[in-house]
Design a protein around this motif. Sequence first.
Motif, short mmCIF file in Angstrom:
data_model
loop_
_atom_site.label_atom_id
_atom_site.label_comp_id
_atom_site.label_asym_id
_atom_site.label_seq_id
_atom_site.Cartn_x
_atom_site.Cartn_y
_atom_site.Cartn_z
N ALA A 186 -4.48 -4.79 -2.28
CA ALA A 186 -3.84 -3.48 -2.48
C ALA A 186 -3.80 -3.09 -3.95
CB ALA A 186 -2.43 -3.50 -1.89
N ASP A 187 -3.36 -4.00 -4.81
CA ASP A 187 -3.23 -3.66 -6.23
C ASP A 187 -4.59 -3.42 -6.87
OD1 ASP A 187 -0.59 -4.67 -5.51
OD2 ASP A 187 -0.16 -4.60 -7.66
N ASP A 188 -5.60 -4.08 -6.35
CA ASP A 188 -6.96 -3.84 -6.84
C ASP A 188 -7.31 -2.35 -6.68
OD1 ASP A 188 -9.60 -4.17 -7.64
OD2 ASP A 188 -10.28 -4.94 -5.71
N LEU A 189 -6.99 -1.80 -5.49
CA LEU A 189 -7.36 -0.42 -5.21
C LEU A 189 -6.49 0.59 -5.94
CD1 LEU A 189 -8.21 -0.76 -1.43
CD2 LEU A 189 -9.75 -0.66 -3.36
N ALA A 190 -5.40 0.11 -6.53
CA ALA A 190 -4.52 1.01 -7.29
C ALA A 190 -4.77 0.88 -8.79
CB ALA A 190 -3.06 0.72 -6.97
N THR A 191 -5.72 0.05 -9.20
CA THR A 191 -5.99 -0.16 -10.62
C THR A 191 -7.48 0.01 -10.93
OG1 THR A 191 -6.13 -2.56 -10.24
CG2 THR A 191 -4.02 -1.71 -11.05
N LEU A 192 -8.10 1.00 -10.30
CA LEU A 192 -9.54 1.17 -10.50
C LEU A 192 -9.86 1.66 -11.92
CD1 LEU A 192 -10.53 2.62 -7.00
CD2 LEU A 192 -10.74 0.27 -7.82
N GLY A 193 -8.84 2.20 -12.60
CA GLY A 193 -9.04 2.59 -14.00
C GLY A 193 -9.40 1.39 -14.87
N PRO B 275 2.70 6.95 -18.64
CA PRO B 275 3.76 6.57 -17.70
C PRO B 275 3.45 6.93 -16.26
CG PRO B 275 4.46 8.41 -19.10
CD PRO B 275 3.14 7.95 -19.61
N ASP B 276 2.39 7.75 -16.04
CA ASP B 276 2.05 8.13 -14.67
C ASP B 276 1.30 7.04 -13.92
OD1 ASP B 276 3.28 10.49 -14.89
OD2 ASP B 276 1.47 11.72 -15.07
N LEU B 277 0.93 5.97 -14.62
CA LEU B 277 0.14 4.93 -13.96
C LEU B 277 1.00 4.16 -12.96
CD1 LEU B 277 -1.96 3.27 -16.80
CD2 LEU B 277 -2.76 4.76 -14.97
N PRO B 278 0.41 3.77 -11.81
CA PRO B 278 1.15 2.95 -10.84
C PRO B 278 1.59 1.63 -11.47
CG PRO B 278 -0.98 3.66 -9.94
CD PRO B 278 -0.95 4.08 -11.36
N ASP B 279 2.67 1.05 -10.96
CA ASP B 279 3.18 -0.19 -11.55
C ASP B 279 2.21 -1.37 -11.38
OD1 ASP B 279 3.52 -1.22 -8.98
OD2 ASP B 279 5.68 -0.97 -8.96
N ALA B 280 1.19 -1.18 -10.56
CA ALA B 280 0.18 -2.24 -10.40
C ALA B 280 -0.46 -2.60 -11.74
CB ALA B 280 -0.89 -1.78 -9.42
N TYR B 281 -0.52 -1.63 -12.66
CA TYR B 281 -1.17 -1.89 -13.95
C TYR B 281 -0.38 -2.88 -14.81
CZ TYR B 281 -4.81 1.62 -13.37
OH TYR B 281 -5.91 2.30 -12.94
N THR B 282 0.90 -3.04 -14.53
CA THR B 282 1.67 -3.98 -15.35
C THR B 282 1.26 -5.43 -15.06
OG1 THR B 282 3.45 -4.06 -13.72
CG2 THR B 282 3.72 -2.50 -15.53
N PHE C 71 0.84 -1.21 0.00
CA PHE C 71 0.00 0.00 0.00
C PHE C 71 0.88 1.26 0.00
CE2 PHE C 71 -4.03 -2.20 1.44
CZ PHE C 71 -4.84 -1.71 0.43
N LYS C 72 1.99 1.22 0.75
CA LYS C 72 2.88 2.39 0.79
C LYS C 72 3.52 2.62 -0.58
CE LYS C 72 3.80 1.61 5.57
NZ LYS C 72 4.68 0.90 6.49
N GLU C 73 3.98 1.54 -1.20
CA GLU C 73 4.58 1.67 -2.54
C GLU C 73 3.58 2.27 -3.52
OE1 GLU C 73 7.43 -2.32 -2.57
OE2 GLU C 73 5.61 -2.29 -3.80
N LEU C 74 2.36 1.75 -3.47
CA LEU C 74 1.35 2.21 -4.42
C LEU C 74 0.93 3.65 -4.14
CD1 LEU C 74 -0.67 -1.12 -4.61
CD2 LEU C 74 0.68 -0.11 -6.46
N ALA C 75 0.92 4.01 -2.86
CA ALA C 75 0.57 5.39 -2.50
C ALA C 75 1.62 6.35 -3.06
CB ALA C 75 0.48 5.53 -0.98
N GLU C 76 2.88 5.94 -3.00
CA GLU C 76 3.95 6.80 -3.53
C GLU C 76 3.78 7.06 -5.01
OE1 GLU C 76 7.93 5.35 -2.73
OE2 GLU C 76 7.44 5.40 -0.58
N GLN C 77 3.21 6.11 -5.72
CA GLN C 77 3.07 6.24 -7.17
C GLN C 77 1.77 6.95 -7.57
OE1 GLN C 77 3.49 2.33 -8.97
NE2 GLN C 77 4.96 1.76 -7.41
N GLU C 78 0.89 7.12 -6.60
CA GLU C 78 -0.44 7.67 -6.91
C GLU C 78 -0.38 9.19 -6.98
OE1 GLU C 78 -3.45 5.99 -7.61
OE2 GLU C 78 -4.04 8.04 -8.06
N ARG C 79 -0.89 9.76 -8.07
CA ARG C 79 -0.82 11.21 -8.26
C ARG C 79 -2.06 11.96 -7.74
NH1 ARG C 79 3.73 9.71 -9.74
NH2 ARG C 79 4.68 10.13 -11.75
N SER C 80 -3.16 11.25 -7.57
CA SER C 80 -4.40 11.92 -7.17
C SER C 80 -4.57 11.87 -5.65
CB SER C 80 -5.60 11.24 -7.83
OG SER C 80 -5.84 9.99 -7.23
N ASP C 81 -5.68 12.44 -5.17
CA ASP C 81 -5.99 12.44 -3.73
C ASP C 81 -6.23 11.04 -3.18
OD1 ASP C 81 -5.87 15.12 -3.90
OD2 ASP C 81 -8.04 15.48 -3.77
#
Length: 299
Positions: free
Chosen positions: A268-275, A232-239, A31-41
């Motif tokens: 965690a990755d689910d919540l970082a790939t809602l797109g 390229p701004d997408l979190p690495d979870a999308y890979t 979750f911390k890694e994904l938060a670091e990559q997240e650009r929105s609120d």
Amino acid sequence: MNTTTTPKGLFHTPFRLAPEQNVFANRAVRFKELAEQERSDWKDYLLVLAAVCDAQHAVSQNFSLPLPENTVNGILPKAQAEHLPEVFAEIVYALLNKAQPHIQTAAVLQEISTLQNLKPSEIRRLAGEVFDGTCRPAAEIWIQAALQIVWTAWAAQVGEDDVAVTEERTHCPCCGTPAVGSVVLIQSDLSGLRYMYCPLCNSRWNALRAKCPTCGDGGNVRLQHIEGGDTPDLPDAYTAAHAESCKSCHTYRKLYRRDKQQYADPIADDLATLGLDIAVGEAGFERSGANPFLILTED
Ligand SMILES: [Zn+2]
Ligand SMILES: [Zn+2]
């Protein structure tokens, strides 16, 4: 609990895997890694969940949760109010106290203090509301986190061979909760195998990749993926995250390839790939399997 060991062939594929050791601590790191990559609120929420998972790890070390007597053939009691352990409210208080110093979001801190002032009976009533789907979202994450601690501690005590192989693969064979998604593993002897993932007890169970886990159809399953190259701004979870959609039953679940992202976690990755959910939803597929931390609010 499992004392008899049946000899296994060299290429034995276990049907069910127990929860990963340190699952909550690992999830907090993710979750911390994904938060670091997240650009929105949304980043703030991912950080709150990192604190929740860290607290889950700490609290789960401090409570002894023996397997309930009504566990039969490796099947745990269902997540219902009458099956909560005596110590449930204490687990919730311990979680709140542990997480509190690490939370920065004012609204979350406010909710923590509200919950800290509830009586144990009121905490148990909130759990009942979670089961009925009527709990207010701000309180629900804490109850969900405590339920995960209890059911995961129980599932860890169930032996691999105690759980019978089931034909049906969408529900956890250990606690009956619908799978939140699935993971394609990379451990040497399990490499390439797909395991469905339980969001409550963190058990994992094997399911064929070629078949829709929801309806069993083999011919209409498609994997959809959002390429990171253009954005390229997408979190690495999308890979690693793919939406596995089925034209027979019009549902999808997410599948994570650990060969693409070795730390992919189905919560965690689910919540970082809602797109990805938005894209698949627009294509007419309905999500199967709830994420206990994807709690939608009115606003
Ligand atoms: Zn389960
Ligand atoms: Zn299907």
